[in-house]
Scaffold this motif. Structure first.
Motif, mmCIF file in Angstrom:
data_model
loop_
_atom_site.group_PDB
_atom_site.id
_atom_site.type_symbol
_atom_site.label_atom_id
_atom_site.label_comp_id
_atom_site.label_asym_id
_atom_site.label_seq_id
_atom_site.Cartn_x
_atom_site.Cartn_y
_atom_site.Cartn_z
ATOM 1 N N LEU A 192 0.824 -1.207 0.000
ATOM 2 C CA LEU A 192 0.000 0.000 0.000
ATOM 3 C C LEU A 192 0.856 1.255 0.000
ATOM 4 N N ALA A 193 1.943 1.224 0.755
ATOM 5 C CA ALA A 193 2.856 2.374 0.776
ATOM 6 C C ALA A 193 3.483 2.592 -0.595
ATOM 7 N N LEU A 194 3.809 1.497 -1.283
ATOM 8 C CA LEU A 194 4.392 1.602 -2.622
ATOM 9 C C LEU A 194 3.398 2.191 -3.612
ATOM 10 N N LEU A 195 2.141 1.778 -3.528
ATOM 11 C CA LEU A 195 1.114 2.329 -4.411
ATOM 12 C C LEU A 195 0.906 3.817 -4.128
ATOM 13 N N ALA A 196 0.888 4.182 -2.851
ATOM 14 C CA ALA A 196 0.719 5.589 -2.490
ATOM 15 C C ALA A 196 1.890 6.422 -3.004
ATOM 16 N N THR A 197 3.106 5.881 -2.901
ATOM 17 C CA THR A 197 4.288 6.584 -3.392
ATOM 18 C C THR A 197 4.231 6.754 -4.900
ATOM 19 N N ALA A 198 3.748 5.738 -5.597
ATOM 20 C CA ALA A 198 3.634 5.829 -7.057
ATOM 21 C C ALA A 198 2.705 6.971 -7.449
ATOM 22 N N ALA A 199 1.628 7.146 -6.696
ATOM 23 C CA ALA A 199 0.680 8.223 -6.994
ATOM 24 C C ALA A 199 1.304 9.587 -6.715
ATOM 25 N N ARG A 200 2.007 9.701 -5.599
ATOM 26 C CA ARG A 200 2.465 11.025 -5.175
ATOM 27 C C ARG A 200 3.763 11.446 -5.840
ATOM 28 N N SER A 201 4.687 10.514 -6.047
ATOM 29 C CA SER A 201 5.987 10.912 -6.586
ATOM 30 C C SER A 201 6.073 10.751 -8.092
ATOM 31 N N ALA A 202 5.393 9.755 -8.641
ATOM 32 C CA ALA A 202 5.478 9.511 -10.081
ATOM 33 C C ALA A 202 4.269 10.047 -10.834
ATOM 34 N N GLY A 203 3.289 10.586 -10.102
ATOM 35 C CA GLY A 203 2.123 11.152 -10.768
ATOM 36 C C GLY A 203 1.190 10.124 -11.367
ATOM 37 N N GLN A 204 1.325 8.862 -10.949
ATOM 38 C CA GLN A 204 0.413 7.830 -11.444
ATOM 39 C C GLN A 204 -0.945 8.009 -10.772
ATOM 40 N N SER A 205 -1.989 7.613 -11.437
ATOM 41 C CA SER A 205 -3.317 7.600 -10.839
ATOM 42 C C SER A 205 -3.642 6.163 -10.461
ATOM 43 N N ILE A 206 -3.916 5.934 -9.187
ATOM 44 C CA ILE A 206 -4.175 4.591 -8.681
ATOM 45 C C ILE A 206 -5.635 4.501 -8.238
ATOM 46 N N ALA A 207 -6.355 3.505 -8.731
ATOM 47 C CA ALA A 207 -7.725 3.241 -8.285
ATOM 48 C C ALA A 207 -7.750 1.830 -7.703
ATOM 49 N N MET A 208 -8.029 1.718 -6.416
ATOM 50 C CA MET A 208 -7.966 0.432 -5.714
ATOM 51 C C MET A 208 -9.334 0.034 -5.186
ATOM 52 N N VAL A 209 -9.800 -1.128 -5.603
ATOM 53 C CA VAL A 209 -11.006 -1.717 -5.028
ATOM 54 C C VAL A 209 -10.603 -2.503 -3.783
ATOM 55 N N THR A 210 -11.278 -2.225 -2.669
ATOM 56 C CA THR A 210 -10.961 -2.948 -1.438
ATOM 57 C C THR A 210 -12.177 -2.958 -0.516
ATOM 58 N N HIS A 211 -12.232 -3.945 0.358
ATOM 59 C CA HIS A 211 -13.248 -3.976 1.408
ATOM 60 C C HIS A 211 -12.609 -3.692 2.760
ATOM 61 N N ASP A 212 -11.276 -3.455 2.774
ATOM 62 C CA ASP A 212 -10.501 -3.348 4.001
ATOM 63 C C ASP A 212 -10.303 -1.877 4.395
ATOM 64 N N PRO A 213 -10.878 -1.435 5.519
ATOM 65 C CA PRO A 213 -10.710 -0.036 5.945
ATOM 66 C C PRO A 213 -9.249 0.357 6.159
ATOM 67 N N VAL A 214 -8.427 -0.578 6.629
ATOM 68 C CA VAL A 214 -7.011 -0.264 6.838
ATOM 69 C C VAL A 214 -6.331 0.019 5.498
ATOM 70 N N ALA A 215 -6.633 -0.802 4.488
ATOM 71 C CA ALA A 215 -6.072 -0.566 3.156
ATOM 72 C C ALA A 215 -6.558 0.775 2.609
ATOM 73 N N ALA A 216 -7.846 1.057 2.748
ATOM 74 C CA ALA A 216 -8.418 2.290 2.211
ATOM 75 C C ALA A 216 -7.856 3.525 2.904
ATOM 76 N N SER A 217 -7.399 3.378 4.141
ATOM 77 C CA SER A 217 -6.878 4.528 4.883
ATOM 78 C C SER A 217 -5.562 5.048 4.294
ATOM 79 N N HIS A 218 -4.938 4.279 3.410
ATOM 80 C CA HIS A 218 -3.715 4.734 2.740
ATOM 81 C C HIS A 218 -4.024 5.628 1.544
ATOM 82 N N ALA A 219 -5.271 5.673 1.127
ATOM 83 C CA ALA A 219 -5.653 6.402 -0.086
ATOM 84 C C ALA A 219 -5.890 7.884 0.207
ATOM 85 N N ASP A 220 -5.757 8.705 -0.837
ATOM 86 C CA ASP A 220 -6.021 10.139 -0.726
ATOM 87 C C ASP A 220 -7.518 10.432 -0.729
#
Length: 266
Positions: A192-220
Motif C-alpha cells: 500500500l505504501a508503494l502504491l501511495a508513493t507511485a501516486a504522489r511521486s510519479a504522478g500515477q493515478s491509482i484506483a484500488m477496489v478494497t473492502h478493508d478499511p485499513v487498506a483504504a486509509s492509505h488512499a487520498d
C-alpha cells in the motif's frame, strides 16, 4: 464544445454509467447512473459491500467490461464504443493492473514478468522506460530476485513484481483489485505504501477496489458505493472513520452513516 478529461484534471471518468445483468424480472442493476472521475496523481480507494458495484465500476473504467448505457474515458479517449482489439491495445499501453492473485506467468522469472507488457506490445523498452524499470526494481527491492520464478518468491515479493509490471510502461492509470488480499499485514502495508508513493511521486493515478478499511486509509480519497450508486466521496480518512461509516451504512443507510462519520470526526 465538450470539456476533455485532461482539462478536468482526471486520468479517467465515467458519465451516467449503468450496468444491468440479465433481463426482465430477473435483471440486476449493478451500476445505476454513476458519474465519477479518477484524479491525476491521486490514490483513490473504491469501497462498498459485496454486490455494491465496486468491481463492476473498476472493470468498466478499465475497459474490461462494457456498460449497458453511459460513457467512459481513459484520458481523453472515449472507450465506450471501441472494438476488443482497440481496447486490448489501449489497456496494454495506458493501463496497469495489480490483482489479488498476483497473476504472474509461472514460466517467466521476475524480470520476464516485469517486461511482459513490452513483449506483448512487440517491442523493447526505450532508454527512458528502461531507466524507469531499473528505478522500480531498486525501489521495490527486487534486484536480487530478478532471476527467480514466481514459485520461488514470497507473496509479498510476487506482489512487488506485479506492481513493477503494472508501473513499467508509465500508464495513465493503475487499477488494483484487492491487492493486499493474499498478503500478511506487514507485506500488505508495504504494498500500500508503494502504491501511495507511485501516486504522489510519479504522478500515477491509482484506483484500488478494497473492502478493508485499513487498506483504504492509505488512499487520498475514498469512494463508497452501495446498490450501484456512489453514496459518499471523501478525502483521506482513518481506518476508524471508514469502519464507522461502513457499519452505519449497513445498519441504517447513508443518512445514518453520514451522522456517524461526523461523530467520529468531531
Amino acid at each position: 464544445m465538450e470539456i476533455t478529461t485532461t482539462e478536468l484534471g482526471l486520468a479517467a471518468r465515467v458519465q451516467g454509467l449503468t450496468k444491468t445483468y440479465g433481463e426482465g424480472s430477473t435483471a440486476v442493476r449493478a451500476l445505476d447512473g454513476v458519474s465519477v472521475g479518477i484524479r491525476r496523481g491521486e490514490f483513490t480507494a473504491i469501497m462498498g459491500p459485496s454486490g455494491s458495484g465496486k468491481s463492476t465500476l473498476m472493470h468498466i473504467m478499465a475497459g474490461l467490461d462494457a456498460a449497458t448505457s453511459g460513457r467512459a474515458w481513459i484520458g481523453d479517449t472515449e472507450i465506450t464504443g471501441l472494438s476488443d482489439l482497440e481496447l486490448t491495445v489501449l489497456r496494454r499501453r495506458r493501463v496497469g493492473f495489480v490483482f489479488q492473485a498476483f497473476n504472474l506467468v509461472p514460466t517467466l522469472d521476475a524480470l520476464g514478468n516485469i517486461l511482459l507488457p513490452f513483449d506483448l506490445d512487440g517491442r523493447r523498452p526505450s532508454a527512458i522506460e528502461r531507466a524507469r524499470i531499473d528505478g522500480l526494481i531498486d525501489t521495490l527491492g527486487l534486484g536480487a530476485r530478478l532471476g527467480h520464478r514466481p514459485h520461488e518468491l514470497s507473496g509479498g515479493q510476487q506482489q512487488r513484481v506485479a506492481i513493477a509490471r503494472a508501473l513499467a510502461t508509465g500508464p495513465d492509470l493503475v487499477f488494483a483489485d484487492e491487492p493486499t488480499g493474499n498478503l500478511d499485514s506487514r507485506s500488505g502495508r508495504e504494498v500500500l505504501a508503494l502504491l501511495a508513493t507511485a501516486a504522489r511521486s510519479a504522478g500515477q493515478s491509482i484506483a484500488m477496489v478494497t473492502h478493508d478499511p485499513v487498506a483504504a486509509s492509505h488512499a487520498d480519497r475514498v469512494l463508497h458505493l452501495a446498490d450501484g450508486r456512489i453514496v459518499a466521496d471523501k478525502p483521506r480518512q482513518t481506518a476508524e472513520e471508514i469502519s464507522a461509516f461502513m457499519l452505519a451504512a449497513e445498519l441504517g443507510g447513508v443518512g445514518v452513516a453520514a451522522d456517524a462519520d461526523a461523530g467520529v470526526r468531531s
